[in-house]
Design a protein around this motif. Structure first.
Motif, PDB file in Angstrom:
ATOM      1  N   ALA A 150       1.051  -1.197  -0.231  1.00 40.39           N
ATOM      2  CA  ALA A 150      -0.095   0.206   0.103  1.00 40.39           C
ATOM      3  C   ALA A 150       0.939   0.949   0.202  1.00 40.39           C
ATOM      4  N   SER A 151       1.801   1.024   1.239  1.00 38.46           N
ATOM      5  CA  SER A 151       3.057   2.513   0.784  1.00 38.46           C
ATOM      6  C   SER A 151       3.170   2.974  -0.361  1.00 38.46           C
ATOM      7  N   LEU A 152       4.141   1.225  -1.407  1.00 37.54           N
ATOM      8  CA  LEU A 152       4.461   1.663  -2.250  1.00 37.54           C
ATOM      9  C   LEU A 152       3.442   1.909  -3.397  1.00 37.54           C
ATOM     10  N   HIS A 153       2.587   1.524  -3.993  1.00 40.01           N
ATOM     11  CA  HIS A 153       1.706   2.369  -4.613  1.00 40.01           C
ATOM     12  C   HIS A 153       1.335   3.615  -4.352  1.00 40.01           C
ATOM     13  N   ALA A 177      -3.655   5.589  13.844  1.00 35.59           N
ATOM     14  CA  ALA A 177      -3.137   5.863  13.101  1.00 35.59           C
ATOM     15  C   ALA A 177      -3.150   4.490  12.888  1.00 35.59           C
ATOM     16  N   ASN A 178      -2.436   3.495  13.730  1.00 34.77           N
ATOM     17  CA  ASN A 178      -2.726   2.220  12.761  1.00 34.77           C
ATOM     18  C   ASN A 178      -3.704   1.628  13.372  1.00 34.77           C
ATOM     19  N   VAL A 179      -4.646   1.281  13.377  1.00 30.63           N
ATOM     20  CA  VAL A 179      -6.326   1.055  13.697  1.00 30.63           C
ATOM     21  C   VAL A 179      -6.644   2.408  12.311  1.00 30.63           C
ATOM     22  N   ASP A 220      -8.225   2.340   5.963  1.00 28.22           N
ATOM     23  CA  ASP A 220      -8.045   2.596   4.751  1.00 28.22           C
ATOM     24  C   ASP A 220      -7.295   2.073   3.933  1.00 28.22           C
ATOM     25  N   VAL A 221      -6.042   1.126   4.054  1.00 31.16           N
ATOM     26  CA  VAL A 221      -5.581  -0.197   3.207  1.00 31.16           C
ATOM     27  C   VAL A 221      -6.331  -0.865   2.526  1.00 31.16           C
ATOM     28  N   ALA A 222      -7.075  -1.108   3.357  1.00 35.54           N
ATOM     29  CA  ALA A 222      -8.583  -2.546   2.837  1.00 35.54           C
ATOM     30  C   ALA A 222      -9.515  -1.678   2.363  1.00 35.54           C
ATOM     31  N   LEU A 223      -9.641  -0.689   1.679  1.00 40.03           N
ATOM     32  CA  LEU A 223     -10.740  -0.025   1.443  1.00 40.03           C
ATOM     33  C   LEU A 223     -10.197   0.402  -0.027  1.00 40.03           C
ATOM     34  N   TRP A 224      -8.949   1.218   0.494  1.00 47.39           N
ATOM     35  CA  TRP A 224      -7.774   1.110  -1.215  1.00 47.39           C
ATOM     36  C   TRP A 224      -8.167  -0.083  -2.104  1.00 47.39           C
TER      37      TRP A 224
END
Lengths: 93, 250
Positions: free
Chosen positions: A28-31, B62-64, B69-73
């Motif tokens: 995700a960070s890389l994208h 943030a780590n929650v 956020d990552v899953a939604l992207w």
């Protein structure tokens, strides 16, 4: 991260994300980092908090594996993860 | 359609870290807030969880928030069959150089850190960072050892191969802290130990208040002061109830 990158790009400031792991979060960070026009620094990579690379590849596919210190982002949908459901089931507690 | 992310869970490297805390956030706040919402409203959901919405103030760690956020992207990209970088505006590059990062330096000998660096070097990495992972209370009180660790790794790597030093801390105080004291000690050690090979050129006058100013004093890329808390990066001058309707304020 996107907001920080947008701000850095606007002011032509270099950025260097903190991402000490491998796997989905790293992808995700890389994208996001791939979209930064003026990103000139290498991206962080570590297996300390995510386990050995061979286990990650089994879980997420070859796309998370760096090659000679570089990550090649595929054009697969989403974050390019090929989740192995069998492995997920075996790790489920 | 599914989106995937990694949530905090059991990690042998980080004793005490387990999935129970994240599960509690998930069951008590995230699910009641987001189930039934449009998953494409990614930024709106980030703002809701990281700050709040209407009369509710969430301010989740943030780590929650990042997990969601990552899953939604990931989900957002799978629906149209596009990589996330395309949906974020397009990739400037799809091959990205990495640097090999190894931590827990405070708990390692210089030789052990060198072994960790060798592992990345054998994989073809050309850039490296070693992290001390000091916490706010500065576990490592041996800056001379830190310097010897840095020196050993620097001499192992070839000229031109990047090496950064990360004095990772978790302090959130803006006041002079043990983080600054640790950096000052480290810098002083280096200053005393400057070698003709120019391993590092650090000022003996190490600012105690600004890590960024400190960084400029050294030719070695040096980082410190990282933090995991949203309330350190989002202005929190408003009182916790300021987002509530006026009639409900007390």
């Amino acid at each position: 991260m996107k907001r920080i990158y947008d701000l850095a790009t606007t002011w032509d400031k270099p950025v260097m994300p903190h991402s000490p792991q491998a796997g989905i979060t790293s992808m995700a960070s890389l994208h996001a980092y791939a979209t930064v026009q003026n990103a000139v620094h290498p991206h962080e990579f570590s297996t300390e908090f995510s386990g050995p690379l061979d286990e990650l590849v089994e879980l997420y596919g070859e796309g998370v594996l760096p090659v000679k210190g570089n990550m090649h982002l595929s054009d697969r949908p989403g974050l390019g993860i090929e989740l192995n459901e069998t492995v997920v089931a075996s790790l489920t507690v | 359609m599914e989106g995937w992310a990694e949530a905090p869970g059991f990690n042998p490297v980080v004793p005490g870290c387990n999935g129970a805390v994240f599960a509690a956030y998930l069951d008590t706040i995230i699910k009641p807030t987001l189930v039934g919402e449009n998953p494409r409203q990614i930024d709106r959901h980030w703002e809701t969880l990281a700050t709040g919405k209407e009369d509710r103030l969430y301010m989740l760690p943030a780590n929650v928030v990042g997990v969601i956020d990552v899953a939604l992207w990931d989900l957002f990209g799978k629906e149209p069959g596009q990589p996330v970088y395309t949906l974020m505006g397009g990739a400037a590059r799809t091959t990205i150089p990495l640097y090999w990062s190894t931590g827990s330096g405070w708990n390692l000998s210089p030789e052990e850190m060198l072994d960790a660096v060798r592992a990345g070097h054998s994989m073809g990495f050309q850039a490296f960072k070693i992290r001390m992972d000091w916490k706010g209370w500065r576990q490592d009180a041996n800056p001379e050892k830190d310097y010897q660790m840095f020196k050993l790794v620097r001499e192992f790597l070839a000229d031109g191969q990047y090496l950064g030093f990360n004095a990772t801390t978790a302090t959130r105080s803006r006041r002079p802290s043990s983080r600054d004291a640790g950096l000052k000690n480290w810098a002083s050690t280096i200053s005393r130990s400057q070698s003709p090979t120019g391993i590092c050129r650090a000022s003996s006058r190490w600012p105690t208040r600004s890590t960024w100013r400190s960084r400029r004093a050294s030719r070695t890329p040096t980082a410190g002061g990282s933090t995991n808390w949203f309330y350190s990066v989002i202005p929190t001058s408003s009182s916790p109830t300021s987002s509530a309707p006026a009639g409900r304020r007390k």
